[in-house]
Design an enzyme around this catalytic site. Sequence first.
Site, short mmCIF file in Angstrom:
data_model
loop_
_atom_site.label_atom_id
_atom_site.label_comp_id
_atom_site.label_asym_id
_atom_site.label_seq_id
_atom_site.Cartn_x
_atom_site.Cartn_y
_atom_site.Cartn_z
N TYR A 146 0.85 -1.19 0.00
CA TYR A 146 0.00 0.00 0.00
C TYR A 146 0.88 1.23 0.00
O TYR A 146 1.85 1.31 0.76
CB TYR A 146 -0.88 0.00 1.26
CG TYR A 146 -1.76 1.22 1.40
CD1 TYR A 146 -2.84 1.43 0.53
CD2 TYR A 146 -1.51 2.18 2.38
CE1 TYR A 146 -3.65 2.55 0.66
CE2 TYR A 146 -2.31 3.30 2.51
CZ TYR A 146 -3.38 3.48 1.65
OH TYR A 146 -4.18 4.59 1.78
N ASP A 241 9.29 3.04 -0.52
CA ASP A 241 8.25 3.67 0.28
C ASP A 241 8.52 3.32 1.74
O ASP A 241 8.16 2.24 2.21
CB ASP A 241 6.87 3.20 -0.17
CG ASP A 241 5.76 3.83 0.67
OD1 ASP A 241 6.08 4.52 1.67
OD2 ASP A 241 4.57 3.62 0.33
N LYS A 269 4.50 9.37 8.55
CA LYS A 269 4.35 8.81 9.90
C LYS A 269 5.38 9.39 10.89
O LYS A 269 5.20 10.50 11.35
CB LYS A 269 4.33 7.29 9.82
CG LYS A 269 3.13 6.84 8.97
CD LYS A 269 2.74 5.41 8.98
CE LYS A 269 1.40 5.25 8.26
NZ LYS A 269 1.38 4.37 7.12
#
Length: 436
Positions: A146, A241, A269
């Site tokens: 994702y 990522d 994050k």
Amino acid sequence: MMFNLEKSAQAFAEAKQYIPGGVNSPVRSFRGVGGTPPFIAGAAGSKIYDIDGHEYIDYVGSWGPMILGHAHPAVTEALREALQHGTSYGAPTLLETELAKMVVRLMPSIELVRMVNSGTEATMSALRLARAFTKRNKIVKFAGCYHGHHDSLLVKAGSGATTLGIPDSPGVTGNIAGETLTAEYNDADGLEQLFERYGEEIAAVIIEPVPGNMGMVLPRPGYLQQVRNISRKYGALLIFDEVMTGFRVALGGAQALYGITPDLTCLGKIIGGGLPVGAYGGRRDIMEQVAPAGPVYQAGTLSGNPLAMAAGLTTLQVLAGTPSIYEQLAAKTTSLCDGIRIQADKFDLTLQYHKAGAMFGIFFSAEPVYNYETAKKADTTSFAVYFQAMLEQGIYLAPSQFEAAFMSAVHSDDDIAATVAASASAFARVADSKTR
Ligand SMILES: *Cc1c(COP(=O)(O)O)cnc(C)c1O
């Protein structure tokens, strides 16, 4: 006292009247496990508190950012200080350069970095840049990885190991999805075959080096280096990522842990310390294509926001300035996973335990899990039983089998012991549910 979420249930019902599904991000709704999501009143340290008066030991950590625990004193103080000077200017500040310098120092593959507001924005911008730089259109992603919810990456595998993209959501056009090729994670041969066929057209390979969004999966030894070699051989950029793994599996992210140099890296994050931040960066010659240095347009009204920069910078300063913090995080993660395994073994439950640094994941599967296909075979019914039993005992896990779990620097030995003890009775309930 009976565990009850009466106030949360009422709040959820009311929220549904005004917000689609009652939540601002889908997995919060507990669709994967059933029941009512506790509505949160606050959090401190390793604990999170709901409006029904329950206290939980938190392994979600806002889905990754809270590696120092909730309301860390240094982060809170930095925010209080920043707040006194206004909350946004839309003009350059010293804090932005400081955070950029810190990122460049911690991740040597990054020479220039651009701040954005979310991980989604980071990957979206990195893809645009990769396409512009290589003058190619296609992207390779891996099934089960994702990268945020923008159109190019909201694509899963069709049947077979390597297929042309099929949109994962209504509203994503076939034209856009068709530029996204999907490969199986941990299968270097499959990736090579995809490149043999489409190599001249592929701008970039984007990968979660340690996937955490199909549950947590580990790369096989040498696999990430093979991905690096294949992408380089065909002139495609390699985009790591590291929105989840950055500053999480090691201070320098998965690229430090596995010794791989990607061309571009996406962050999010932890880099925001609990405020909305994302970032993308990498090789100078590529990043210099980004406006206003170059022609690839990308902008943001709130990008580099002073509150977000203060929280992110302070978080990274604490991480970089605390000797052996990652060894301690890894030791706690190991101790927790080992403790849980001992309890599961008592009930003859064979599970898969994956961990890297301060991140871990447990699959309710007797077979090894190494890609999306094998992840999907996990027993989600047993997971849901385990999850609810843990929640009732004050342990807050991600409400889905297909998410990772996160350790923080402030989880105590007592927290870990309590989590292991709760697992014992949760596994008893799982074993009981299987014999019915
Ligand atoms: C969370 C996540 C994203 C998306 O970040 P948002 O801030 O939710 O947009 C992208 N990639 C990975 C690997 C993630 O874990």
